[in-house]
Design a protein around this motif. Structure first.
Motif, short mmCIF file in Angstrom:
data_model
loop_
_atom_site.label_atom_id
_atom_site.label_comp_id
_atom_site.label_asym_id
_atom_site.label_seq_id
_atom_site.Cartn_x
_atom_site.Cartn_y
_atom_site.Cartn_z
N TYR A 36 11.35 13.58 31.83
CA TYR A 36 11.25 14.73 32.78
C TYR A 36 11.20 16.02 32.16
N LYS A 42 14.07 24.69 38.71
CA LYS A 42 13.13 24.09 39.39
C LYS A 42 13.43 22.71 39.29
N SER A 43 12.87 21.52 40.00
CA SER A 43 13.22 20.29 40.08
C SER A 43 12.83 19.57 38.76
N PRO A 44 13.17 18.46 38.29
CA PRO A 44 12.54 17.60 37.30
C PRO A 44 11.25 17.10 37.72
N TYR B 35 21.63 13.79 43.54
CA TYR B 35 22.20 14.37 42.34
C TYR B 35 22.84 15.87 42.53
N LEU B 88 23.77 22.93 41.83
CA LEU B 88 22.25 22.70 42.46
C LEU B 88 22.17 21.41 42.92
N PHE B 90 19.81 18.05 44.15
CA PHE B 90 18.52 17.34 44.24
C PHE B 90 18.51 16.16 45.02
N TYR B 104 10.87 10.69 42.54
CA TYR B 104 10.34 11.94 42.71
C TYR B 104 11.32 12.96 43.08
N PHE B 105 11.59 14.20 42.70
CA PHE B 105 12.44 15.11 43.29
C PHE B 105 12.21 16.04 44.24
N GLY B 106 13.08 16.33 45.02
CA GLY B 106 12.95 17.39 45.96
C GLY B 106 13.09 18.83 45.16
N PRO B 107 12.82 19.98 46.07
CA PRO B 107 13.09 21.27 45.37
C PRO B 107 14.20 21.71 44.91
N ARG B 110 20.31 25.03 46.40
CA ARG B 110 21.48 25.90 45.52
C ARG B 110 22.35 26.34 46.75
#
Lengths: 114, 114
Positions: A36, A42-44, B35, B88, B90, B104-107, B110
């Motif tokens: 990744y 930002k997100s991975p 995460y 942070l 995710f 797939y990761f979200g944005p 924080r």
């Protein structure tokens, strides 16, 4: 406990050079491996996945997997300043026989200098 | 557009005030995971869900709760937030956990707990 180790970096390369990122993992049962890219804050974002021994190429990116050595690498050819980011190696499986998760390395910060 | 959404994106709160971070995906994915990412510690799994009504602890579940009543939603609940939960966060999803299925990761969200 499964672990994923990456070369700590930071790694700095000139524009146009090849950047080499390395990752080792401790769980021999792991089957799927991912690279990744993460820009700061930002997100991975997935850039490569590999499941079989050998090389897998996608554009300027090549992932290499050696299960016997428990080693995964990512080569970035013709590095561009836009490649400057943190690269995360991830391995999926069942940690300690229980939770299903991706285990991430701590990442390698790559800087490509114009 | 296929995506994972999280809300809120930024949150500042005080110790002990219950909060929920929502996560939703529109890809009919079975597997979802939360995460947290902290400097020097990388991405660590909090909770995951293999499917509706099936959730389990990750590596750092203390102080968090989750639920999976619908396939698309996987909220993260902090019943009594503490400053050490400043991080942070995710959310991620994949079709299933196995094989070639990509997470797939979200944005990201924080969170700051004062």
């Amino acid at each position: 406990q499964k672990e994923v180790e990456q070369n700590s970096g930071p790694l700095s390369v000139p524009e146009g050079a090849i950047a080499s990122l390395n990752c080792t993992y401790s769980d021999r049962v792991s089957q799927s491996f991912f690279w990744y890219r993460q820009y700061s804050g930002k997100s991975p974002e997935l850039i490569m996945s590999i499941y079989s021994n050998g090389d897998k190429e996608d554009g300027r990116f090549t992932a290499q997997l050696n299960k016997a050595s428990q080693y995964v690498s990512l080569l970035i050819r013709d590095s561009q300043p836009s490649d400057s980011a943190t690269y995360l190696c991830a391995v999926n499986g069942r940690s300690g026989g229980s939770n299903y998760k991706l285990t991430f390395g701590k990442g390698t910060l790559l800087t490509v200098n114009p | 557009e296929a995506q994972v959404t999280q809300n809120p994106r930024y949150l500042i709160t005080v110790t002990g005030k219950k909060l929920t971070v929502t996560c939703s995906q529109n890809m009919n994915h079975e597997y979802m995971s939360w995460y947290r990412q902290d400097p020097g510690l990388g991405l660590r799994q909090i909770y995951y869900s293999m499917n509706v009504e099936v959730t389990d602890k990750g590596d750092v579940p203390e102080g968090y709760k989750v639920s999976r009543k619908e396939k698309r939603n996987f909220p993260l609940i902090l019943e009594s937030p503490s400053p050490n939960q400043t991080s942070l966060y995710f959310c991620a999803s994949s079709l299933s956990f196995w094989g070639t299925d990509t997470q797939y990761f979200g944005p990201g969200t924080r969170l700051t707990v004062l």
